[in-house]
Design an enzyme around this catalytic site. Structure first.
Site, short mmCIF file in Angstrom:
data_model
loop_
_atom_site.label_atom_id
_atom_site.label_comp_id
_atom_site.label_asym_id
_atom_site.label_seq_id
_atom_site.Cartn_x
_atom_site.Cartn_y
_atom_site.Cartn_z
N ARG A 208 0.85 -1.18 0.00
CA ARG A 208 0.00 0.00 0.00
C ARG A 208 0.90 1.24 0.00
NH1 ARG A 208 -5.31 -1.05 0.85
NH2 ARG A 208 -5.91 -2.97 1.93
N ALA A 209 0.28 2.37 -0.33
CA ALA A 209 1.04 3.62 -0.38
C ALA A 209 1.49 4.02 1.02
CB ALA A 209 0.19 4.72 -0.98
N ILE A 210 2.71 4.54 1.11
CA ILE A 210 3.22 5.14 2.34
C ILE A 210 3.40 6.64 2.12
CG2 ILE A 210 5.09 5.19 4.02
CD1 ILE A 210 5.56 2.25 3.46
N THR A 211 4.15 7.01 1.11
CA THR A 211 4.34 8.43 0.80
C THR A 211 3.88 8.77 -0.61
OG1 THR A 211 6.62 7.99 0.08
CG2 THR A 211 6.30 8.63 2.38
N SER A 212 3.30 7.81 -1.32
CA SER A 212 2.81 8.05 -2.68
C SER A 212 1.28 8.13 -2.67
CB SER A 212 3.27 6.92 -3.61
OG SER A 212 2.59 5.72 -3.31
N THR A 216 0.13 -0.37 -5.62
CA THR A 216 -0.60 -1.33 -6.45
C THR A 216 -1.78 -1.93 -5.68
OG1 THR A 216 1.35 -1.86 -7.76
CG2 THR A 216 -0.41 -3.48 -7.76
N ASP A 269 16.84 5.99 1.77
CA ASP A 269 16.56 4.96 0.77
C ASP A 269 17.85 4.59 0.06
OD1 ASP A 269 14.96 3.17 -0.49
OD2 ASP A 269 13.95 4.61 -1.81
N SER A 277 15.16 -4.80 1.13
CA SER A 277 13.70 -4.76 1.24
C SER A 277 13.04 -5.60 0.16
CB SER A 277 13.23 -3.30 1.14
OG SER A 277 11.83 -3.22 1.00
N LYS A 301 13.87 7.77 -8.60
CA LYS A 301 14.81 7.33 -7.57
C LYS A 301 16.20 7.08 -8.15
CE LYS A 301 11.53 5.24 -4.33
NZ LYS A 301 11.15 3.99 -3.60
#
Length: 513
Positions: A208-212, A216, A269, A277, A301
């Site tokens: 799931r989205a964290i910062t976006s 998907t 990151d 990850s 990125k």
């Protein structure tokens, strides 16, 4: 209750309706009868115990007896859920010793190379929620300074081993992963049904989205249920050759989810952490062949070809060690892929591509076919070099759409709203010219400000891409929102910086009509 517990001060558990993310938080009253709050100062770490069940938590003190009474111990929702005891149960609370693995974290900060057992101990404590967010940040910062190849392999192995480990009775299990950062880019939802329709196994778990504005899993949830457990996941894959589900529900590499929840807000990151990850989850998922999408662009990125090469070699090194065939592919990351940014808008793009709609975004279609073609090349029975043609055949014949509908039916219906935000604002071109740049990060921020992904129908619909000619006052994109305050904030931010460059000039407030 053990004699030791019986001798300790006892408090009754009370659930507090407070979401503290991944951190365990407990609350006591300043007037507590069983504990001395002056001893348990705010933000102390405490151990909560009932019989053989124990948990570490950060302790807060309140003066509000309506929240927590003198005989109560309040547990925030995540802590209450993890502790697993009923409200009203008696527990003991004592000052907690820091996890022994913190010595290794301190060593890492001081520049020491950690051993595999030390890394395993850290990961085990992370997965058991024994670290506070501050302690997690300390580990991440220490690891960001440097990480040896042996430390990286140990970290991947440890993270993969603490959660669910899936195994498939099939010789080839393919997977695809994008390192992220590109708005839209919902290629997995197009290529999974293509690959599954061909007959290869592709059990896709996504985040799931964290910062976006959308992950998907958030986008797939517009079409079908994604909170699927392991037994049901295996049934879906057996029936459909693939799935598109939320990885958090099957508990793959849970320590990684905890690390990500802290590192993303800190903008940490590194290459090593990124590879650890991704590869820990693919190792736990039982993948035999992995395709990694590396978008390359000024606001992606990966900014330079040299960075892409270094990342490729790191993925290949880890893949070789664990027996996973890894291929990386560098793709265009200069701008969003697809026209929608936000779950509902992205789902519309996906279904348009699968349905061979003439108005479907061509960039999403072409990239998905390219990636699917690479995955199909892993089929030993497919003639070499024919993967792309086979992927296009499956898409254009309608087989991929049929397979997607089968996956949706097997995963089950969703309860999510599918309507778009009712509040809309067009952001327009400041001058005549050609779009020469799009800032991915800014468009992500704008879509989140508008309410995505919490409001699945919020987000941005793009009308223009890099290379398109625009006239002054012509819409570049439309912002969708449900909440007036979020709409106002998003529009204000877009007027400050639209994220678009026209003829080399950024669009600022005074240039927006």
């Amino acid at each position: 209750m053990s004699p030791v517990d019986a001798a300790r001060p006892q408090l009754k558990i009370r659930q507090i309706h407070l979401d503290t993310g991944r951190e365990n938080v407990a609350v006591i009253s300043r007037h507590s009868k069983a504990l001395r709050p002056e001893v348990f100062s705010g933000f102390s770490r405490v151990e909560i115990r009932r019989g053989n069940q124990s948990m570490l938590a950060t302790l807060l003190i309140t003066d509000d007896n309506a929240m927590v009474g003198p005989d109560d111990l309040g547990l925030a929702e995540p802590a209450f859920r993890r502790f697993g005891e009923a409200a009203g149960s008696l527990v003991s609370v004592t000052p907690a010793s820091p996890p022994a693995s913190l010595d290794a974290v301190r060593g890492k900060i001081q520049g020491r190379t950690l051993t595999a057992p030390e890394i395993e101990a850290i990961v085990n404590d992370l997965a058991r929620y024994r670290y506070s967010d501050m302690e997690i940040a300390a580990f991440l910062i220490g690891a960001a300074r440097f990480m040896t190849s042996d430390e990286l392999l140990a970290l991947v192995s440890a993270m993969a081993s603490v959660g669910t480990q899936l195994r498939w009775d099939r010789p080839v299990v393919v997977d695809k992963h994008c390192i992220g950062g590109i708005p839209g880019n919902r290629t997995s939802m197009v290529l999974v049904p293509i690959v599954a329709a061909h007959g290869l196994t592709i059990p896709k778990t996504s985040s799931r989205a964290i910062t976006s504005p959308a992950g998907t899993a958030d986008t797939m949830e517009v079409l079908a249920r994604v909170d699927v457990g392991v037994p049901e996941m295996k049934e879906i894959v057996a029936a459909c050759n693939g799935c598109l589900i939320w990885g958090g529900h099957v508990n793959l590499s849970p320590a990684d989810d905890i690390l990500i929840s802290v590192e993303r807000p800190l903008c940490l990151d590194t290459r090593e952490q990124m590879v650890a990850s991704i590869m820990s989850k693919k190792l736990a998922a039982g993948s035999t062949h992995l395709l990694v999408d590396l978008p390359l662009g000024p606001s992606a990125k990966v900014i330079s070809p040299i960075d892409a090469m270094r990342l490729r070699k790191l993925f290949e090194f880890v893949g070789d060690h664990f027996g996973i065939a890894v291929e990386t592919i560098t793709t265009d990351g200069r701008q969003p892929i697809g026209n929608g940014i936000g779950p509902v808008l992205e789902a519309q793009d996906v279904m348009a591509v699968l349905g061979n709609d003439p108005k479907a975004p061509a960039d999403l279609r072409e990239k998905s076919l390219r990636l699917a073609g690479h995955l199909l090349e892993y089929d030993p029975n497919l003639r070499g070099g024919s993967g792309y043609a086979r992927a296009r055949e499956l898409l254009e014949s309608g087989a991929a759409l049929k397979q997607m509908q089968k996956i949706i039916d097997n995963q089950g219906p969703t309860n999510c709203r599918k309507d778009l935000g009712t509040l809309t604002t067009d952001i327009v071109a400041p001058r005549d010219g050609v779009v020469t740049g799009i800032d991915n990060l800014q468009l992500n921020r704008l879509a989140r400000t508008a309410g995505a992904p919490i409001d699945k129908g919020a987000g941005i619909k793009l009308f223009k891409k890099v290379g398109d000619r625009v006239e002054q006052g012509e819409p570049l994109y439309r912002i969708y929102a449900f909440d007036p305050s979020e709409q106002e904030l998003a529009v204000s931010a877009a007027e400050e910086s639209s994220g678009y460059t026209v003829d080399g000039v950024h669009a600022f407030r005074e240039q927006v009509l």
